[in-house]
Motif scaffolding. Structure first.
Motif, mmCIF file in Angstrom:
data_model
loop_
_atom_site.group_PDB
_atom_site.id
_atom_site.type_symbol
_atom_site.label_atom_id
_atom_site.label_comp_id
_atom_site.label_asym_id
_atom_site.label_seq_id
_atom_site.Cartn_x
_atom_site.Cartn_y
_atom_site.Cartn_z
ATOM 1 N N LEU A 64 -4.042 5.207 1.874
ATOM 2 C CA LEU A 64 -4.429 4.969 3.267
ATOM 3 C C LEU A 64 -4.827 6.252 3.983
ATOM 4 O O LEU A 64 -5.576 6.218 4.954
ATOM 5 C CB LEU A 64 -3.287 4.278 4.025
ATOM 6 C CG LEU A 64 -2.901 2.890 3.502
ATOM 7 C CD1 LEU A 64 -1.799 2.295 4.372
ATOM 8 C CD2 LEU A 64 -4.097 1.957 3.422
ATOM 9 N N GLY A 114 -12.265 3.802 7.056
ATOM 10 C CA GLY A 114 -12.352 2.471 6.469
ATOM 11 C C GLY A 114 -11.023 1.812 6.159
ATOM 12 O O GLY A 114 -10.970 0.606 5.880
ATOM 13 N N ARG A 115 -9.940 2.559 6.231
ATOM 14 C CA ARG A 115 -8.637 1.988 5.851
ATOM 15 C C ARG A 115 -8.137 0.978 6.874
ATOM 16 O O ARG A 115 -7.568 -0.044 6.510
ATOM 17 C CB ARG A 115 -7.586 3.083 5.678
ATOM 18 C CG ARG A 115 -7.520 3.833 4.384
ATOM 19 C CD ARG A 115 -8.747 3.951 3.597
ATOM 20 N NE ARG A 115 -8.562 4.853 2.455
ATOM 21 C CZ ARG A 115 -9.511 5.631 1.983
ATOM 22 N NH1 ARG A 115 -10.726 5.636 2.521
ATOM 23 N NH2 ARG A 115 -9.272 6.411 0.935
ATOM 24 N N SER A 147 -8.281 -6.664 7.509
ATOM 25 C CA SER A 147 -8.862 -7.771 6.736
ATOM 26 C C SER A 147 -7.779 -8.523 5.968
ATOM 27 O O SER A 147 -7.774 -9.763 5.924
ATOM 28 C CB SER A 147 -9.908 -7.244 5.752
ATOM 29 O OG SER A 147 -11.021 -6.715 6.425
ATOM 30 N N PHE A 167 0.826 -1.203 0.000
ATOM 31 C CA PHE A 167 0.000 0.000 0.000
ATOM 32 C C PHE A 167 0.865 1.259 0.000
ATOM 33 O O PHE A 167 1.820 1.372 0.785
ATOM 34 C CB PHE A 167 -0.880 0.065 1.255
ATOM 35 C CG PHE A 167 -1.942 -0.980 1.339
ATOM 36 C CD1 PHE A 167 -3.173 -0.818 0.706
ATOM 37 C CD2 PHE A 167 -1.732 -2.146 2.079
ATOM 38 C CE1 PHE A 167 -4.167 -1.777 0.803
ATOM 39 C CE2 PHE A 167 -2.722 -3.110 2.183
ATOM 40 C CZ PHE A 167 -3.943 -2.926 1.545
ATOM 41 N N GLY A 192 -10.730 3.438 -4.292
ATOM 42 C CA GLY A 192 -11.574 3.321 -3.109
ATOM 43 C C GLY A 192 -11.564 1.912 -2.539
ATOM 44 O O GLY A 192 -11.052 0.962 -3.146
ATOM 45 N N ILE A 193 -12.153 1.794 -1.368
ATOM 46 C CA ILE A 193 -12.151 0.529 -0.643
ATOM 47 C C ILE A 193 -12.922 -0.571 -1.371
ATOM 48 O O ILE A 193 -12.426 -1.706 -1.454
ATOM 49 C CB ILE A 193 -12.661 0.736 0.790
ATOM 50 C CG1 ILE A 193 -11.639 1.573 1.566
ATOM 51 C CG2 ILE A 193 -12.900 -0.596 1.497
ATOM 52 C CD1 ILE A 193 -12.092 2.002 2.933
ATOM 53 N N ALA A 211 -10.742 -2.042 -4.051
ATOM 54 C CA ALA A 211 -9.606 -2.776 -3.470
ATOM 55 C C ALA A 211 -10.051 -4.125 -2.930
ATOM 56 O O ALA A 211 -9.376 -5.143 -3.131
ATOM 57 C CB ALA A 211 -8.958 -1.941 -2.369
ATOM 58 N N ARG A 212 -11.184 -4.136 -2.266
ATOM 59 C CA ARG A 212 -11.702 -5.415 -1.732
ATOM 60 C C ARG A 212 -12.023 -6.385 -2.868
ATOM 61 O O ARG A 212 -11.808 -7.600 -2.736
ATOM 62 C CB ARG A 212 -12.937 -5.169 -0.861
ATOM 63 C CG ARG A 212 -12.602 -4.570 0.512
ATOM 64 C CD ARG A 212 -13.819 -4.505 1.419
ATOM 65 N NE ARG A 212 -13.465 -4.066 2.763
ATOM 66 C CZ ARG A 212 -12.987 -4.876 3.713
ATOM 67 N NH1 ARG A 212 -12.813 -6.166 3.471
ATOM 68 N NH2 ARG A 212 -12.683 -4.391 4.917
ATOM 69 N N GLU A 255 -9.823 -1.000 8.758
ATOM 70 C CA GLU A 255 -10.564 -2.250 8.585
ATOM 71 C C GLU A 255 -10.045 -3.028 7.377
ATOM 72 O O GLU A 255 -9.920 -4.260 7.423
ATOM 73 C CB GLU A 255 -12.057 -1.960 8.428
ATOM 74 C CG GLU A 255 -12.734 -1.405 9.673
ATOM 75 C CD GLU A 255 -12.506 0.097 9.886
ATOM 76 O OE1 GLU A 255 -12.957 0.619 10.923
ATOM 77 O OE2 GLU A 255 -11.877 0.757 9.017
ATOM 78 N N LEU A 256 -9.723 -2.311 6.296
ATOM 79 C CA LEU A 256 -9.172 -2.972 5.109
ATOM 80 C C LEU A 256 -7.821 -3.609 5.428
ATOM 81 O O LEU A 256 -7.576 -4.777 5.090
ATOM 82 C CB LEU A 256 -9.023 -1.965 3.966
ATOM 83 C CG LEU A 256 -8.336 -2.491 2.697
ATOM 84 C CD1 LEU A 256 -9.159 -3.597 2.059
ATOM 85 C CD2 LEU A 256 -8.083 -1.349 1.706
ATOM 86 N N TRP A 308 -5.609 3.416 -7.082
ATOM 87 C CA TRP A 308 -6.541 3.427 -5.954
ATOM 88 C C TRP A 308 -7.793 4.214 -6.320
ATOM 89 O O TRP A 308 -7.714 5.394 -6.656
ATOM 90 C CB TRP A 308 -5.886 4.061 -4.727
ATOM 91 C CG TRP A 308 -6.816 4.137 -3.554
ATOM 92 C CD1 TRP A 308 -7.537 5.217 -3.149
ATOM 93 C CD2 TRP A 308 -7.123 3.076 -2.648
ATOM 94 N NE1 TRP A 308 -8.288 4.906 -2.049
ATOM 95 C CE2 TRP A 308 -8.051 3.597 -1.717
ATOM 96 C CE3 TRP A 308 -6.720 1.746 -2.518
ATOM 97 C CZ2 TRP A 308 -8.576 2.835 -0.661
ATOM 98 C CZ3 TRP A 308 -7.238 0.980 -1.478
ATOM 99 C CH2 TRP A 308 -8.137 1.526 -0.573
#
Length: 195
Positions: free
Chosen positions: A16, A91-92, A98, A10, A185-186, A189-190, A94-95, A183
């Motif tokens: 982030l 939210g970063r 994960s 990252f 957004g989350i 990326a997920r 949590e990502l 990048w």
């Protein structure tokens, strides 16, 4: 849940943390219009990210702005800037957790001056990263090939997943065989990571 993924790398600023980092709040703190402040802030940033001393960088910025900052003011400005660049966006965390909890090695790869690197290293959110690569320590910045080579040397592979907000940095990584992504957004990326 275990994931069969190569190491995930990252960027920090714009991935982030917020893309603007300290520019807008710092210009407000100094009472300088953002548009006037941003130009010299970025003009001299590359050498600062390579590891040049903070006082050299901020004196150049001040000279371009036609102001003078004493050393104690430079220290205060630099610390404020470093902390703003190191505050995670929503939210970063949590990502990150994960990916790490799925048993995937993670690393940071950031163009960062020494003060920002220090703050990032000291931040609780960075503790789980397998490696932290900062341009100030390596004397080279993205998108120069040498900085990517350092990451490959450490992990022993070109099979890496990389997220960065700047197209030239992503293009340079792709040229080396990395699975590099702009990048956006989350959720995107997920999806890439299968989370």
């Amino acid at each position: 849940m275990e994931l069969d993924l190569p190491p995930v790398i990252f960027d920090i600023g714009g991935v982030l943390t917020a893309a603007e980092g300290g520019v807008t709040p710092l210009s407000g703190l100094l009472g300088i219009p953002r548009e006037r402040f941003a130009e010299p802030y970025w003009r001299h940033r590359a050498e600062y990210d390579r590891g040049r001393p903070a006082v050299d960088y901020w004196r150049k910025v001040a000279a371009d702005l036609g102001v003078t900052w004493p050393d104690e003011e430079i220290t205060r400005i630099d610390e404020f800037d470093a902390r703003r660049w190191s505050e995670l966006a929503p939210g970063r965390l949590e990502l990150i957790h994960s990916v790490q909890s799925a048993g995937v090695p993670t690393a940071l790869l950031s163009n960062a001056p020494a003060s920002m690197a220090r703050v990032a290293r000291e931040s609780r959110w960075s503790a789980g990263f397998t490696h932290r690569f900062f341009s100030c320590d390596l004397g080279t910045i993205k998108p120069e090939p040498e900085i990517y080579a350092e990451v490959e040397k450490t992990f022993g592979t070109h099979d890496l997943i990389f997220f960065d907000d700047r197209p030239p940095n992503v293009a340079a990584a792709r040229n080396r065989g990395w699975q590099a992504h702009i990048w956006t957004g989350i959720p995107a990326a997920r999806a890439v990571l299968g989370l």
